[in-house]
Design an enzyme around this catalytic site. Structure first.
Site, PDB file in Angstrom:
ATOM      1  N   LYS A 222       0.860  -1.187   0.000  1.00  0.00           N
ATOM      2  CA  LYS A 222       0.000   0.000   0.000  1.00  0.00           C
ATOM      3  C   LYS A 222       0.897   1.238   0.000  1.00  0.00           C
ATOM      4  O   LYS A 222       1.682   1.447   0.926  1.00  0.00           O
ATOM      5  CB  LYS A 222      -0.903   0.004   1.230  1.00  0.00           C
ATOM      6  N   ARG A 232     -10.607  10.075   1.455  1.00  0.00           N
ATOM      7  CA  ARG A 232     -10.454  10.742   2.756  1.00  0.00           C
ATOM      8  C   ARG A 232     -11.543  11.782   2.947  1.00  0.00           C
ATOM      9  O   ARG A 232     -11.933  12.093   4.078  1.00  0.00           O
ATOM     10  CB  ARG A 232      -9.053  11.341   2.852  1.00  0.00           C
ATOM     11  N   GLU A 260       7.313  -6.740   1.370  1.00  0.00           N
ATOM     12  CA  GLU A 260       6.060  -6.567   2.110  1.00  0.00           C
ATOM     13  C   GLU A 260       5.146  -7.780   1.892  1.00  0.00           C
ATOM     14  O   GLU A 260       4.575  -8.316   2.833  1.00  0.00           O
ATOM     15  CB  GLU A 260       5.327  -5.298   1.639  1.00  0.00           C
ATOM     16  N   LYS A 275      -2.078  -1.478  -3.905  1.00  0.00           N
ATOM     17  CA  LYS A 275      -2.949  -0.306  -3.873  1.00  0.00           C
ATOM     18  C   LYS A 275      -2.116   0.966  -3.931  1.00  0.00           C
ATOM     19  O   LYS A 275      -1.158   1.071  -3.183  1.00  0.00           O
ATOM     20  CB  LYS A 275      -3.746  -0.350  -2.568  1.00  0.00           C
ATOM     21  N   SER A 301     -10.104   5.573  -4.961  1.00  0.00           N
ATOM     22  CA  SER A 301     -11.039   6.685  -5.128  1.00  0.00           C
ATOM     23  C   SER A 301     -10.581   7.713  -6.165  1.00  0.00           C
ATOM     24  O   SER A 301     -11.366   8.171  -6.992  1.00  0.00           O
ATOM     25  CB  SER A 301     -11.271   7.365  -3.778  1.00  0.00           C
ATOM     26  N   TYR A 340     -15.144   1.098  -7.095  1.00  0.00           N
ATOM     27  CA  TYR A 340     -16.390   1.835  -6.842  1.00  0.00           C
ATOM     28  C   TYR A 340     -17.320   1.739  -8.045  1.00  0.00           C
ATOM     29  O   TYR A 340     -18.490   2.090  -7.951  1.00  0.00           O
ATOM     30  CB  TYR A 340     -16.078   3.303  -6.520  1.00  0.00           C
TER      31      TYR A 340
HETATM   32  C1  PBG Z   1      -7.694   3.497   5.412  1.00  0.00           C
HETATM   33  C2  PBG Z   1      -7.913   3.360   3.947  1.00  0.00           C
HETATM   34  C3  PBG Z   1      -7.681   4.290   2.924  1.00  0.00           C
HETATM   35  C4  PBG Z   1      -8.149   3.718   1.750  1.00  0.00           C
HETATM   36  C5  PBG Z   1      -8.619   2.453   2.057  1.00  0.00           C
HETATM   37  N1  PBG Z   1      -8.441   2.231   3.423  1.00  0.00           N
HETATM   38  C6  PBG Z   1      -7.158   5.681   2.979  1.00  0.00           C
HETATM   39  C7  PBG Z   1      -5.784   5.937   3.367  1.00  0.00           C
HETATM   40  O1  PBG Z   1      -4.985   5.050   3.641  1.00  0.00           O
HETATM   41  O2  PBG Z   1      -5.484   7.134   3.431  1.00  0.00           O
HETATM   42  C8  PBG Z   1      -8.159   4.414   0.401  1.00  0.00           C
HETATM   43  C9  PBG Z   1      -9.131   3.879  -0.574  1.00  0.00           C
HETATM   44  C10 PBG Z   1      -9.400   4.774  -1.741  1.00  0.00           C
HETATM   45  O3  PBG Z   1      -8.759   5.818  -1.951  1.00  0.00           O
HETATM   46  O4  PBG Z   1     -10.308   4.420  -2.493  1.00  0.00           O
HETATM   47  N2  PBG Z   1      -6.426   3.236   5.901  1.00  0.00           N
END
Ligand code: PBG
Length: 351
Positions: A222, A232, A260, A275, A301, A340
């Site tokens: 991630k 967010r 990882e 991700k 997102s 989404y």
């Molecule tokens: C929480 C989390 C996040 C996302 C999924 N779980 C945000 C972040 O790490 O800031 C992001 C998902 C997205 O942007 O669609 N830790």
């Protein structure tokens, strides 16, 4: 034996006219790749990849209240849903044969504190939503994030001391959060916090509490990414100060993703995730080539909202762009995609 392309197989190259007066002659080609592309039936027959409904996970935002839906301005067509509405949408998703829903809470600011205590409340939004979904549609999978950012007043994924995110102390809380969600009926625990050692600790915590059957999908690679911006906004989980670069990965690193992933697998992850997806297709491919395990990719997102914005302007054709993106993520090596666009994609894949 591997086929050698080019000259040895081609008989000879015909005569190509150089001036307008010269007459064109057919090329003497043995290999013509266009033969497989001539007709729809042929294209379907030779197709190497195909995204299906079974590959998709649909992320949903849960909010308080009753019979309430609230649009997320930075994510057109995405809404925050009260628990009853989440259950309703889960019924729809199950009818569409979407295998799994991912739940993300929009926690009321009054419930957030420094320690993210609400994460451990068996009556929090996520736990309520899990129970409501399982009551209506026992057969749909429910995935829950494990991380403290929706619950902390500072918006970071872990506990803080003197501006530092504490690793081991955070992991202890995450284990309890995972158990609370498992007790509520969650099927897949998805740690998205990026603390070291959390997969092993959560696996042990789940196993000791009778949840050996609950899977872990690790947000293994991630990255600290600007593509999470709209999320967010939707979850109101932006860090109040600083950023997440002391725990999420540096975008410049691909080989590190393998470490990882390897650690998370050794600690007991059932599925590993990369991700975001689109700027990290090479990482998806690396992970796919190195490990014989299910690989998931999160089409996050920001990736969603960019497509939506361009489509609203009439600059791109949303349906074709989305299906092409999903196919690209699959071709890179992911068999599971969080998107989404899931509900639309299912409809488009059928048509
Ligand atoms: C929480 C989390 C996040 C996302 C999924 N779980 C945000 C972040 O790490 O800031 C992001 C998902 C997205 O942007 O669609 N830790």
């Amino acid at each position: 034996m591997p086929i050698k392309f080019g000259r040895p197989l081609q008989r000879s190259v015909g005569f190509v006219p150089h001036t307008e007066t010269e007459e064109a002659q057919p090329l003497d080609l043995t290999i013509r790749l266009r033969r497989n592309r001539r007709a729809d039936w042929a294209r379907r027959m030779v197709r190497e990849h195909q995204v299906t409904t079974d590959d998709l996970i649909w992320p949903v935002f849960v909010m308080g209240g009753d019979n309430t839906r609230q649009p997320v301005p930075s994510m057109p067509s995405v809404e925050r849903l009260s628990v009853d509405q989440v259950a309703r949408e889960a019924v729809r998703a199950a009818e569409l044969k979407i295998p799994c829903i991912a739940l993300f809470p929009y926690t009321d600011p009054s419930l957030r504190d420094e320690h993210g205590s609400e994460a451990l409340n068996p009556e929090n939004l996520v736990c309520k939503a899990i129970r409501a979904i399982k009551k209506e549609v026992p057969d749909i999978g429910v995935l829950c994030d494990v991380a403290l950012d929706p619950y902390t007043s500072h918006g970071h994924d872990g506990l803080m001391r003197d501006g530092e995110i504490l690793n081991d102390e955070t992991v202890a809380v995450l284990v309890r959060q995972a158990i609370v969600q498992a007790e509520a009926g969650c099927d897949i625990i998805a740690p998205s916090d990026m603390m070291d050692g959390r997969i092993g600790a959560i696996r042990q915590g789940l196993d000791r509490n009778g949840f050996t059957h609950i899977s872990i999908m690790a947000y293994a690679a991630k990255y600290a990414s600007a593509f999470y911006g709209p999320f967010r906004d939707a979850a109101d989980s932006a860090p109040q100060f600083g950023d997440r670069r002391s725990y999420q990965m540096d975008s410049a690193n691909a080989r590190e993703a393998l470490r990882e992933v390897q650690l998370d697998l050794e600690e007991g992850a059932d599925v590993v995730m990369v991700k975001p997806a689109l700027a990290y297709l090479d990482v998806i491919r690396l992970v796919r080539d190195h490990f014989e395990v299910p690989v998931a990719a999160y089409n996050v997102s920001g990736e969603y909202s960019m497509v939506k914005a361009a489509a609203q302007k009439g600059w791109v054709e949303e349906k074709r762009i989305v299906l092409e993106i999903l196919l690209g993520i699959q071709r890179a090596g992911a068999e599971i995609i969080l998107t989404y666009h899931a509900k639309d994609a299912v409809r488009w894949l059928k048509s």
